[in-house]
Design an enzyme around this catalytic site. Structure first.
Site, short mmCIF file in Angstrom:
data_model
loop_
_atom_site.label_atom_id
_atom_site.label_comp_id
_atom_site.label_asym_id
_atom_site.label_seq_id
_atom_site.Cartn_x
_atom_site.Cartn_y
_atom_site.Cartn_z
N ASP A 1 0.82 -1.22 0.00
CA ASP A 1 0.00 0.00 0.00
C ASP A 1 0.86 1.27 0.00
OD1 ASP A 1 -2.02 -1.80 0.32
OD2 ASP A 1 -2.89 -0.87 2.10
N HIS B 1 3.93 -2.18 3.12
CA HIS B 1 3.95 -0.85 2.50
C HIS B 1 5.29 -0.67 1.78
CE1 HIS B 1 0.93 -0.65 5.67
NE2 HIS B 1 0.37 0.33 4.99
NI NI Z 1 -2.68 3.16 3.15
#
Ligand code: NI
Length: 264
Positions: A68, A210
């Site tokens: 993400d 991430h």
């Molecule tokens: Ni996010």
């Protein structure tokens, strides 16, 4: 059971001939009784040649890595290099605002077989945003993605995994949550992130990371190395659904292909 039968037959054979005039027919139905028992497959496996046995033991276990909040030029490019080197696929839920400056990186993702998803235009909390803002945030990011990589269905990962039942009805693609969250953004430590994932992971899981953080890229590559040795195959989220024979529905939030997350 087999052994008992043999012993009985052997004992019968030792009796004087006169006592054996009416030999007892072995009860073959006993074999049917044991056919479903656990030791049978083990016996079969034992008769296989070494190569076939290794193939069976190493049957692929599928898992999806998701990233993400990218793309981010340096960290995402390094991650793509590592994925390519390892023959691993992943899914990227990107922020719309970051699409115009990273078009080449996104085209590379697509060309190398990764899945690209929508993480809204400016990473808003969809749960509390106005309904118009929800539509706009999703639509704006989608338009930029289409400009960058062409037509496609860009599945949504709501920022923070939050959306609520009312707003989820506005979403026209499947929504993807996760089933393993090592909290990489908080740990910012490769070894701790690797340990958290390895401790929790099961076949069919969707792992949240991430690509924004260098430590998470390092962790992802080590996770791949370690799990590939255990027979895991890294596929996109879309492939994970296809492999498990699940057709994801628009507006539904999935933690894994076999698990829906209640949004209300
Ligand atoms: Ni996010």
């Amino acid at each position: 059971m087999k052994k008992t039968l043999c012993m009985l037959l052997a004992a019968a054979a030792l009796l004087p001939a006169a006592a054996c005039a009416q030999p007892v027919e072995p009860d073959l139905s006993a074999y049917e009784d044991v056919s479903g028992m656990a030791e049978i497959p083990i016996e079969i496996l034992g008769e296989l040649d070494e190569e076939t046995r290794e193939d069976l033991v190493a049957a692929p276990k599928y898992v999806a890595l998701t990233f993400d909040d990218g793309p981010r030029a340096d960290t995402t490019a390094r991650l793509l290099d590592g994925l390519l080197e390892r023959g691993a696929s992943a899914t990227f839920f990107v922020i719309g605002e970051q699409v115009p400056c990273n078009k080449e990186l996104l085209r590379r993702m697509k060309a190398e077989g990764h899945q690209i998803g929508n993480h809204t235009y400016s990473h808003v909390r969809l749960l509390t945003a106005d309904k118009d803002a929800v539509i706009e945030e999703v639509h704006k990011a989608e338009t930029l993605l289409k400009e960058a990589v062409g037509e496609g269905s860009f599945w949504l990962r709501p920022p923070y995994g939050l959306i609520g039942s009312e707003r989820s009805r506005l979403i026209q693609t499947p929504m993807i949550y996760w089933s393993v969250d090592p909290q990489d953004w908080k740990l910012l430590n490769k070894d701790k992130v690797v340990a958290a994932v390895l401790e929790a992971v099961q076949p069919g899981d969707i792992i949240l990371l991430h690509d924004f953080y260098s430590t998470s890229v390092d962790a992802a590559l080590e996770i791949i190395d370690r799990l590939q040795k255990e027979g895991y195959d890294f596929v996109t989220v879309e492939e994970l659904f296809r492999i498990q024979g699940v057709t994801p529905q628009a507006g539904v939030l999935y933690a894994r292909p076999d698990r829906i997350r209640n949004v209300s």
